[in-house]
Design a protein around this motif. Sequence first.
Motif, short mmCIF file in Angstrom:
data_model
loop_
_atom_site.label_atom_id
_atom_site.label_comp_id
_atom_site.label_asym_id
_atom_site.label_seq_id
_atom_site.Cartn_x
_atom_site.Cartn_y
_atom_site.Cartn_z
N PRO A 54 -5.51 8.22 20.91
CA PRO A 54 -5.70 8.36 22.36
C PRO A 54 -4.46 7.87 23.10
O PRO A 54 -3.75 6.99 22.64
CB PRO A 54 -6.89 7.44 22.63
N SER A 55 -4.18 8.49 24.21
CA SER A 55 -2.95 8.18 24.93
C SER A 55 -2.90 6.72 25.37
O SER A 55 -1.82 6.14 25.44
CB SER A 55 -2.78 9.11 26.13
N GLU A 56 -4.07 6.12 25.66
CA GLU A 56 -4.05 4.71 26.07
C GLU A 56 -3.54 3.83 24.94
O GLU A 56 -2.76 2.90 25.16
CB GLU A 56 -5.46 4.22 26.47
N ALA A 87 0.85 0.65 22.54
CA ALA A 87 1.78 0.44 21.43
C ALA A 87 3.22 0.60 21.90
O ALA A 87 4.10 -0.17 21.51
CB ALA A 87 1.49 1.45 20.31
N LEU A 88 3.46 1.56 22.78
CA LEU A 88 4.81 1.77 23.32
C LEU A 88 5.27 0.57 24.13
O LEU A 88 6.40 0.10 23.99
CB LEU A 88 4.82 3.03 24.19
N VAL A 127 -1.69 -7.08 18.83
CA VAL A 127 -1.48 -7.36 20.25
C VAL A 127 -1.87 -6.14 21.10
O VAL A 127 -2.50 -6.28 22.15
CB VAL A 127 -0.01 -7.76 20.51
N ALA A 128 -1.50 -4.92 20.63
CA ALA A 128 -1.78 -3.71 21.41
C ALA A 128 -3.22 -3.23 21.23
O ALA A 128 -3.65 -2.31 21.91
CB ALA A 128 -0.82 -2.60 20.99
N LYS A 129 -3.95 -3.85 20.28
CA LYS A 129 -5.32 -3.48 19.98
C LYS A 129 -5.44 -2.00 19.63
O LYS A 129 -6.19 -1.23 20.23
CB LYS A 129 -6.25 -3.82 21.15
N CYS A 130 -4.62 -1.62 18.64
CA CYS A 130 -4.65 -0.25 18.13
C CYS A 130 -4.38 -0.30 16.62
O CYS A 130 -4.15 -1.38 16.07
CB CYS A 130 -3.63 0.63 18.84
N SER A 131 -4.42 0.83 15.98
CA SER A 131 -4.20 0.85 14.53
C SER A 131 -2.71 0.73 14.21
O SER A 131 -1.85 1.01 15.04
CB SER A 131 -4.76 2.14 13.93
N THR A 166 4.33 5.78 16.95
CA THR A 166 5.02 5.55 18.23
C THR A 166 6.45 5.11 17.98
O THR A 166 7.38 5.57 18.66
CB THR A 166 4.27 4.48 19.05
N ARG A 167 6.66 4.24 16.99
CA ARG A 167 8.01 3.80 16.65
C ARG A 167 8.86 4.99 16.18
O ARG A 167 10.01 5.13 16.56
CB ARG A 167 7.95 2.72 15.56
N ASN A 168 8.26 5.87 15.37
CA ASN A 168 8.99 7.06 14.91
C ASN A 168 9.36 7.98 16.07
O ASN A 168 10.44 8.57 16.08
CB ASN A 168 8.16 7.82 13.87
N GLU A 169 8.46 8.11 17.04
CA GLU A 169 8.75 8.94 18.22
C GLU A 169 9.92 8.37 19.02
O GLU A 169 10.79 9.11 19.48
CB GLU A 169 7.52 9.06 19.11
#
Length: 198
Positions: free
Chosen positions: A73-75, A80-81, A98-102, A109-112
Amino acid sequence: MLPADVIAEIIANLAALNLQPSTAATVLGALAPLLRTAETPPAVLEPQPSRRPRSSKRARGARRKRKYKRHAPSEARDRALAELKANPDASTTDLAKVAKCSRSTVVKTRNEIEKEARKSRETTPSILSKPAERRQRAQQFLHEQLARGPKPASDVEEAAVKAHVDPQALEQARGDLGIVTSRSNASGVQAVQWSLPG
């Protein structure tokens, strides 16, 4: 449908006749229906077409691609970004907590981000990419080398290689500046020298 011993006798007699190969083949071809035994299954005598035609679309054993592609999801990607920008050196696990994501969202996101950085580096022209800039740099290099007087051409060319000056641009700059070429007889060896005009 002859017995096996009769078939063997016929073949032995044909061999004893010393017939031409084409004649022997014609005789055996005429006797072929009689030479077949009842035990011979018809599938061995006549090849059958394969049951399933091969598909030419993909190689055998190749895996099919998934029809769908999952996106976080974009949120979650936005969180993460933001964390990646705040702490670029933090571990993937810490950023995910910290970002509460997988963790995979953080990795993608890092690869992008890295992909965008590579694109921006590739599209930005390098300082020495244009021929005019290379030529101008070569002119400046020649001014610096020959400011104190004439120098042997071989020494200037070696210095140009060490300074990563393009040899073609060096020749063009030499023509642009009107570099004077002369021969000198220094210590018994005749060498070509370059000097600035005037």
